[in-house]
Design an enzyme around this catalytic site. Structure first.
Site, PDB file in Angstrom:
ATOM      1  N   LYS A   1      17.851  -5.729 -27.525  1.00  0.00           N
ATOM      2  CA  LYS A   1      19.310  -5.674 -27.498  1.00  0.00           C
ATOM      3  C   LYS A   1      19.837  -4.340 -26.973  1.00  0.00           C
ATOM      4  O   LYS A   1      21.007  -4.231 -26.640  1.00  0.00           O
ATOM      5  CB  LYS A   1      19.876  -5.984 -28.884  1.00  0.00           C
ATOM      6  CG  LYS A   1      19.651  -7.443 -29.270  1.00  0.00           C
ATOM      7  CD  LYS A   1      20.342  -7.812 -30.563  1.00  0.00           C
ATOM      8  CE  LYS A   1      20.273  -9.305 -30.838  1.00  0.00           C
ATOM      9  NZ  LYS A   1      18.930  -9.753 -31.246  1.00  0.00           N
TER      10      LYS A   1
HETATM   11  C1  LIG Z   1      18.471 -11.048 -31.113  1.00  0.00           C
HETATM   12  C2  LIG Z   1      16.981 -11.240 -31.153  1.00  0.00           C
HETATM   13  C3  LIG Z   1      16.364 -12.419 -30.648  1.00  0.00           C
HETATM   14  C4  LIG Z   1      17.174 -13.582 -30.128  1.00  0.00           C
HETATM   15  O1  LIG Z   1      17.738 -13.323 -28.875  1.00  0.00           O
HETATM   16  P1  LIG Z   1      18.895 -14.263 -28.310  1.00  0.00           P
HETATM   17  O2  LIG Z   1      19.348 -13.616 -27.067  1.00  0.00           O
HETATM   18  O3  LIG Z   1      19.944 -14.338 -29.371  1.00  0.00           O
HETATM   19  O4  LIG Z   1      18.268 -15.614 -28.059  1.00  0.00           O
HETATM   20  C5  LIG Z   1      14.986 -12.505 -30.656  1.00  0.00           C
HETATM   21  N1  LIG Z   1      14.230 -11.503 -31.166  1.00  0.00           N
HETATM   22  C6  LIG Z   1      14.779 -10.372 -31.657  1.00  0.00           C
HETATM   23  C7  LIG Z   1      13.881  -9.329 -32.219  1.00  0.00           C
HETATM   24  C8  LIG Z   1      16.162 -10.202 -31.680  1.00  0.00           C
HETATM   25  O5  LIG Z   1      16.698  -9.077 -32.181  1.00  0.00           O
END
Ligand SMILES: *Cc1c(COP(=O)(O)O)cnc(C)c1O
Length: 436
Positions: free
Chosen positions: A107
């Site tokens: 993220k």
């Molecule tokens: C947010 C997150 C996801 C999911 O990603 P999306 O884009 O919402 O599908 C998967 N793994 C981790 C560690 C995350 O923080």
């Protein structure tokens, strides 16, 4: 760049408006009016470029004149200042590590780019931007570190008491400066409800310039395309030109960005949507019926989503031909027991520790390759977070092997600071008004 709403294809807004509003009034999501196909010279020579160079080319093609080239370059160099290496584990199994940024989760790509774009668009003398964000763990850390020290912005993070890991809580509560944390005595859904309520409160909106930083913002989606191009570039360097990507999915922003990259011309053979027990999309790909469900709690809690908010973007990209989508994407889902087995297998066979989300993507890749193995095609699974963020998931024999990065060690030396509130809106509103 012009954008329309998935609920009304005749709307037009600028990139700046889409970034600050996050979501159209009609509750659709913003999509680019044109998805440019990148030139063959660039696509065929990806291996000649660095990650920031790739990011600039991709972003410039999408965003166009809304941010002048030199400014866009500066934003990218500042935001994407870490690597996303592809590591080989065995023949045709590679892991794309997306957790080398400051919050140790993928993220960081979205949050760091978005924060800098918002700050860029804030004009001199404009009112301070107040970012409200609800988090189940990873989003808050990435957004906090993305906005930390960014002038004329302030971030308020709401997180559910006792439901985030120790490291996640440290990442949320030790920043100071323009970041403040609010511990809510409730669930993630309660936090989300408080934020949504604040956006509809007249008095708060008159007083503050509120904006959200959640994963539906178009400025979070765009930078997530960069690492797909960059991963493919790394494979090209090794003489590999065919690839499939397995993506651990919750709100489907990550895989949505992969599909956007594909639309822009990245020659990916296949995508795998890997989920935990929250299997709305794998069920849809099997049955053709999209049936959202209440979310259930799992070990891979960043993917505990029963109605993935970015799915409408994917459906929109393929609205002309759903069969193309169904041929391009397979769905797989796994329960907690299977997740733990996958973590153990990866540890035993590759001497590699995968976080629970990552382990699900590996398992899905392996199961897909069982029936569809091609010797000339690399399977790449995306590793979305560093395993140290989820220490309670692992048996002692595995957690002892996790290298804790220096930035995490340093967090323990800092003082935690947060407000503690109930889940009622009146209390939250009072907190915002009294802490201007
Ligand atoms: C947010 C997150 C996801 C999911 O990603 P999306 O884009 O919402 O599908 C998967 N793994 C981790 C560690 C995350 O923080």
């Amino acid at each position: 760049m012009q954008l329309y709403s998935t609920k009304n294809s005749s709307t037009r807004v600028s990139f700046k408006d889409a970034v600050f509003n996050s979501m159209p009034q009609d509750k659709g999501l913003y999509m680019p009016v044109t998805i440019p196909r990148l030139d063959d010279k660039f696509l065929n020579n990806l291996d000649q470029y660095t990650l920031p160079e790739i990011a600039f080319h991709v972003a410039q093609n999408l965003i166009g004149d809304d941010i002048p080239a030199d400014d866009l370059k500066a934003i990218i160099h500042d935001a994407i200042n870490f690597l996303a290496p592809v590591v080989k584990l065995e023949e045709n199994i590679y892991v794309l590590e997306l957790w080398h940024g400051p919050s140790l989760a993928f993220k960081d790509f979205g949050a760091r780019f978005m924060s800098r774009v918002m700050s860029y668009f804030l004009e001199e003398g404009e009112k301070q931007l107040d970012v409200l964000v609800a988090t189940s763990g990873d989003t808050g850390g990435a957004v906090a570190l993305g906005f930390l020290g960014v002038p004329n912005t302030r971030v308020t993070i709401l997180y559910p008491k006792g439901k985030v890991s120790d490291i996640q809580e440290l990442q949320l509560t030790t920043n100071g400066q323009n970041i403040r944390a609010v511990e809510v005595n409730g669930t993630f859904d309660d936090c989300q409800a408080l934020v949504k309520h604040a956006f509809t409160d007249k008095e708060l909106n008159e007083k503050f310039r509120l904006t959200s930083a959640n994963s539906i913002n178009i400025a979070r989606l765009i930078p997530q395309t960069f690492y797909y191009f960059n991963a493919y570039a790394q494979l090209l360097k090794q003489g590999i030109s065919k690839a499939i990507f397995s993506v651990p999915s919750g709100n489907f922003g990550n895989i949505g960005a992969g599909l956007l990259a594909w639309k822009m011309g990245l020659p990916v053979e296949h995508f795998i949507a890997a989920t935990n027990a929250n299997d709305t999309v794998p069920e849809y790909l099997k049955s053709g019926v999209y049936q959202p469900k209440p979310s259930v709690a799992t070990l891979s809690n960043a993917m505990d989503v029963g109605d993935p908010s970015n799915w409408v973007r994917i459906a929109d990209m393929f609205k002309e031909d759903v069969n193309v989508l169904k041929a391009l994407v397979s769905g797989f889902c796994y329960n907690d027991e299977e997740t733990l087995e996958a973590i153990k297998f990866i540890n035993d066979n590759y001497n590699y520790v995968a976080c629970p989300h990552t382990a699900i993507a590996w398992q899905a890749l392996r199961d897909y390759q069982q029936d569809n193995y091609k010797a000339d095609t690399a399977g790449v699974f995306l590793s979305t977070a560093h395993p140290c963020k989820f220490p309670d998931v692992f048996p002692e024999s595995i957690s002892a092997k996790i290298d804790v990065p220096e930035q995490v060690e340093n967090l323990h030396k800092k003082e935690k600071q947060h407000a503690a509130l109930g889940k009622d809106f009146v209390g939250f509103k009072r907190y915002l008004l009294e802490n201007e």
